[in-house]
Design a protein around this motif. Structure first.
Motif, PDB file in Angstrom:
ATOM      1  N   GLU A   1       0.827  -1.205   0.000  1.00 27.60           N
ATOM      2  CA  GLU A   1       0.000   0.000   0.000  1.00 27.60           C
ATOM      3  C   GLU A   1       0.862   1.257   0.000  1.00 27.60           C
ATOM      4  OE1 GLU A   1      -2.478  -0.498   3.399  1.00 27.60           O
ATOM      5  OE2 GLU A   1      -3.700  -2.039   2.455  1.00 27.60           O
ATOM      6  N   ALA A   2       1.902   1.259   0.808  1.00 31.89           N
ATOM      7  CA  ALA A   2       2.785   2.425   0.898  1.00 31.89           C
ATOM      8  C   ALA A   2       3.536   2.638  -0.415  1.00 31.89           C
ATOM      9  CB  ALA A   2       3.766   2.262   2.056  1.00 31.89           C
ATOM     10  N   GLN A   3       4.032   1.558  -1.014  1.00 33.06           N
ATOM     11  CA  GLN A   3       4.769   1.682  -2.281  1.00 33.06           C
ATOM     12  C   GLN A   3       3.860   2.210  -3.388  1.00 33.06           C
ATOM     13  OE1 GLN A   3       7.824   1.644  -2.892  1.00 33.06           O
ATOM     14  NE2 GLN A   3       8.813   0.353  -1.400  1.00 33.06           N
ATOM     15  N   GLU A   4       2.642   1.700  -3.472  1.00 33.54           N
ATOM     16  CA  GLU A   4       1.728   2.147  -4.520  1.00 33.54           C
ATOM     17  C   GLU A   4       1.329   3.604  -4.339  1.00 33.54           C
ATOM     18  OE1 GLU A   4      -1.388  -0.777  -4.417  1.00 33.54           O
ATOM     19  OE2 GLU A   4      -0.292  -2.100  -5.786  1.00 33.54           O
ATOM     20  N   ARG A   5       1.201   4.033  -3.100  1.00 32.49           N
ATOM     21  CA  ARG A   5       0.866   5.434  -2.822  1.00 32.49           C
ATOM     22  C   ARG A   5       2.026   6.354  -3.186  1.00 32.49           C
ATOM     23  NH1 ARG A   5      -1.147   4.087   1.842  1.00 32.49           N
ATOM     24  NH2 ARG A   5       0.750   4.567   2.976  1.00 32.49           N
ATOM     25  N   ALA A   6       3.242   5.978  -2.817  1.00 28.30           N
ATOM     26  CA  ALA A   6       4.404   6.846  -2.996  1.00 28.30           C
ATOM     27  C   ALA A   6       5.017   6.745  -4.388  1.00 28.30           C
ATOM     28  CB  ALA A   6       5.459   6.521  -1.954  1.00 28.30           C
ATOM     29  N   ASN A   7       4.823   5.624  -5.049  1.00 26.43           N
ATOM     30  CA  ASN A   7       5.430   5.396  -6.366  1.00 26.43           C
ATOM     31  C   ASN A   7       4.361   4.994  -7.378  1.00 26.43           C
ATOM     32  OD1 ASN A   7       8.289   5.653  -5.483  1.00 26.43           O
ATOM     33  ND2 ASN A   7       7.801   3.845  -4.289  1.00 26.43           N
ATOM     34  N   PRO A   8       3.468   5.922  -7.744  1.00 28.57           N
ATOM     35  CA  PRO A   8       2.395   5.566  -8.671  1.00 28.57           C
ATOM     36  C   PRO A   8       2.965   5.165 -10.032  1.00 28.57           C
ATOM     37  CG  PRO A   8       2.458   7.939  -8.335  1.00 28.57           C
ATOM     38  CD  PRO A   8       3.442   7.328  -7.390  1.00 28.57           C
ATOM     39  N   GLY A   9       2.317   4.189 -10.654  1.00 38.27           N
ATOM     40  CA  GLY A   9       2.753   3.743 -11.972  1.00 38.27           C
ATOM     41  C   GLY A   9       3.815   2.660 -11.934  1.00 38.27           C
ATOM     42  N   ILE A  10       4.331   2.328 -10.747  1.00 36.47           N
ATOM     43  CA  ILE A  10       5.321   1.266 -10.615  1.00 36.47           C
ATOM     44  C   ILE A  10       4.634   0.094  -9.918  1.00 36.47           C
ATOM     45  CG2 ILE A  10       7.512   0.591  -9.589  1.00 36.47           C
ATOM     46  CD1 ILE A  10       8.411   3.495  -9.875  1.00 36.47           C
ATOM     47  N   ALA A  11       4.556  -1.022 -10.623  1.00 33.45           N
ATOM     48  CA  ALA A  11       3.846  -2.185 -10.094  1.00 33.45           C
ATOM     49  C   ALA A  11       4.644  -2.863  -8.984  1.00 33.45           C
ATOM     50  CB  ALA A  11       3.580  -3.175 -11.206  1.00 33.45           C
ATOM     51  N   THR A  12       4.021  -3.038  -7.831  1.00 33.44           N
ATOM     52  CA  THR A  12       4.597  -3.781  -6.717  1.00 33.44           C
ATOM     53  C   THR A  12       3.662  -4.941  -6.426  1.00 33.44           C
ATOM     54  OG1 THR A  12       5.615  -1.812  -5.772  1.00 33.44           O
ATOM     55  CG2 THR A  12       5.316  -3.675  -4.301  1.00 33.44           C
ATOM     56  N   LEU A  13       4.178  -6.148  -6.514  1.00 28.52           N
ATOM     57  CA  LEU A  13       3.372  -7.343  -6.294  1.00 28.52           C
ATOM     58  C   LEU A  13       3.898  -8.079  -5.073  1.00 28.52           C
ATOM     59  CD1 LEU A  13       3.580  -8.525 -10.002  1.00 28.52           C
ATOM     60  CD2 LEU A  13       1.773  -7.150  -8.984  1.00 28.52           C
ATOM     61  N   ILE A  14       3.001  -8.511  -4.204  1.00 22.07           N
ATOM     62  CA  ILE A  14       3.394  -9.289  -3.036  1.00 22.07           C
ATOM     63  C   ILE A  14       2.565 -10.560  -3.053  1.00 22.07           C
ATOM     64  CG2 ILE A  14       3.510  -9.376  -0.524  1.00 22.07           C
ATOM     65  CD1 ILE A  14       4.030  -6.387  -0.550  1.00 22.07           C
ATOM     66  N   SER A  15       3.254 -11.698  -3.016  1.00 23.19           N
ATOM     67  CA  SER A  15       2.560 -12.978  -3.045  1.00 23.19           C
ATOM     68  C   SER A  15       3.157 -13.906  -2.003  1.00 23.19           C
ATOM     69  CB  SER A  15       2.650 -13.603  -4.438  1.00 23.19           C
ATOM     70  OG  SER A  15       4.005 -13.763  -4.815  1.00 23.19           O
TER      71      SER A  15
END
Length: 105
Positions: free
Chosen positions: A4-18
């Motif tokens: 959530e923090a990565q997506e908020r701070a770095n929009p447009g960069i996909a972060t996937l956690i599995s």
């Protein structure tokens, strides 16, 4: 918390956690960031800046729960992701679809 923090701070960069489902120890998680080039790493805000005041709590939790880390840098090879011509010839519409039409302006 990280995603959530990565997506908020770095929009447009996909972060996937599995989470690993089979063959890994219970509680194995994978964090994947998809980038176009290694230079894009310079554009990502560091986790400490992204999490702000929550970073200390995050670090404490990691120290108690993480047994190891591994970093891999990989790239996708289109020639390995596409069917060879002899297979594509069986059903060209499936293996080599036409590009979608351009949107009307």
């Amino acid at each position: 918390m990280n995603k959530e923090a990565q997506e908020r701070a770095n929009p447009g960069i996909a972060t996937l956690i599995s989470q690993g489902a089979a063959g890994q120890p219970v509680g194995t998680f994978y964090i994947t960031t998809l980038l176009k080039s290694l230079s894009d790493l310079d554009k990502i805000k560091p986790l400490q800046e992204v999490l702000g005041s929550s970073y200390a709590r995050y670090q404490k939790a990691l120290a108690e729960m993480v047994s190891g880390t591994e970093i891999q840098v990989a790239r996708f090879l289109p020639e390995l992701s596409n069917a060879p011509d002899e297979i594509a010839a069986v059903d060209p519409k499936f293996w080599r679809p036409a590009p979608p039409p351009l949107p009307k302006k």
